[in-house]
Design an enzyme around this catalytic site. Structure first.
Site, short mmCIF file in Angstrom:
data_model
loop_
_atom_site.label_atom_id
_atom_site.label_comp_id
_atom_site.label_asym_id
_atom_site.label_seq_id
_atom_site.Cartn_x
_atom_site.Cartn_y
_atom_site.Cartn_z
N CYS A 88 18.07 -16.65 2.92
CA CYS A 88 18.64 -15.70 3.87
C CYS A 88 18.06 -15.93 5.27
O CYS A 88 18.34 -16.93 5.90
CB CYS A 88 18.44 -14.27 3.35
SG CYS A 88 19.48 -13.08 4.19
N HIS A 205 20.26 -14.30 -2.54
CA HIS A 205 18.85 -14.01 -2.85
C HIS A 205 18.52 -14.26 -4.31
O HIS A 205 18.58 -13.32 -5.11
CB HIS A 205 18.56 -12.54 -2.53
CG HIS A 205 18.49 -12.23 -1.07
ND1 HIS A 205 17.35 -12.38 -0.34
CD2 HIS A 205 19.44 -11.81 -0.22
CE1 HIS A 205 17.57 -12.04 0.92
NE2 HIS A 205 18.84 -11.70 1.03
N GLU A 207 15.67 -14.50 -5.62
CA GLU A 207 14.48 -13.72 -6.01
C GLU A 207 14.84 -12.30 -6.41
O GLU A 207 14.04 -11.61 -7.02
CB GLU A 207 13.45 -13.73 -4.85
CG GLU A 207 13.67 -12.74 -3.73
CD GLU A 207 14.78 -13.14 -2.76
OE1 GLU A 207 15.53 -14.10 -3.03
OE2 GLU A 207 14.92 -12.46 -1.72
#
Lengths: 239, 81
Positions: A88, A205, A207
């Site tokens: 990002c 994302h 994560e």
């Protein structure tokens, strides 16, 4: 099993740094924060530049972060072949730093998009995609206002012919359509890698998708690809 | 002495902000508007004894390296007394 050490870079207004550290630890590896004023990364195996709004997104997203001391260390680490993943805002910073081609601009809709998207892995020939099973779509969230990937025509051609496009936005059946594109990115590009293939950036994302309680574990496959790459390099060196 | 810098999106780059402002202008009755480009303006104050030519060269480099992103933006730099 080898434990690998990840550095997660922290800028003022990074806000996905803790998620990134958590995800790496959930996968059984070691992750530590490295503050933006540090001139050295220490002894690490891979670097994650996390999401957020570094330096308030002032001037342009990532424009100021690229000049921070730690980015000189990240650049040297990458030049030596180290694995660097920008997520990002991290992707925006890597583009501003010229470590990845192109730029990320305001979403076509002008809306901040925060939702799960589907990603098609375009090539498994990279340290970030090698362990993603053939044909497997990734369901991973995006959360950004400026994720529209732009590069001029010759750059796009070069990205495609070098196999540097790693992920494209697609629908649930894997079709790369305009309606599956959350931000207007050219060629539906969600993530790319450098020509040397050891630096990658992605707007979604991973994560935030490493545990079933979060609705998807597909993000693990991105980090597992990096870990498998590191493991192969280590066993290769030992052999 | 001042430097005035105008940064605009390149014509080839999608400018949804410009397009949205253009649509809003059309709603307000400004129907002759054929395109809108939204950019930014930066004003830099310089010491009065600065050499204008050297200031221009230095800021031209700053515009290219930092203040604009040449992949997506054009800039216009002006030095005024």
């Amino acid at each position: 099993m080898s434990i690998f050490r990840f550095a997660v870079i922290q800028f003022p207004a990074s806000n996905c740094d803790q998620d990134a550290v958590h995800a790496i630890r959930v996968l059984g590896h070691s992750a530590d924060y490295v503050w933006h004023k540090e001139a050295s990364l220490g002894n690490v195996d891979a670097v994650i530049i996390p999401g957020g709004f570094s330096y308030g997104d002032y001037l342009r997203t990532g424009a100021i972060a690229r000049f921070s001391p730690v980015m000189q260390a990240v650049r040297r680490f990458a030049e030596d072949g180290g694995l660097v993943l920008g997520i990002c805002n991290g992707f925006q910073i890597l583009c501003e730093a010229g470590m990845l081609p192109g730029a990320l601009i305001r979403n076509r809709s002008l809306q901040f998009r925060c939702e799960h998207v589907f990603l098609k892995t375009v090539t498994r020939d990279s340290p970030f995609t090698r362990s993603i099973p053939e044909g497997r779509l990734l369901k991973i969230p995006v959360a950004h206002g400026e994720g529209c990937y732009y590069a001029d025509e010759p750059t796009l051609k070069r990205l495609a012919s070098n196999g540097q496009i790693l992920w494209k936005y697609c629908d649930a059946s894997g079709q790369i359509t305009d309606s599956a594109n959350p931000n207007g990115s050219l060629l539906n590009i969600a993530g790319i890698c450098s020509e040397a293939r050891n630096v990658a950036g992605m707007m979604p994302h991973p994560e935030r998708a490493c545990e079933s309680i979060l609705g998807s574990e597909d993000g693990r496959m991105v980090f597992e690809s990096m870990i498998d790459t590191l493991r192969l390099a280590r066993t290769g060196a030992a052999a | 002495m001042k430097a005035k810098i105008i940064i605009t999106p390149k014509k080839a780059v999608l400018d949804p902000q410009g397009k949205t402002v253009q649509n809003a202008l059309a709603h307000l009755g400004y129907t002759d508007v054929t395109a809108v480009h939204v950019g930014k303006y930066i004003e830099i104050e310089l010491a009065s004894n600065t050499d204008p030519q050297r200031a221009r060269e230095a800021l031209d480099e700053a515009c290219y390296k930092f203040l604009s992103n040449p992949i997506i933006e054009d800039y216009h730099l002006e030095i005024v007394p």
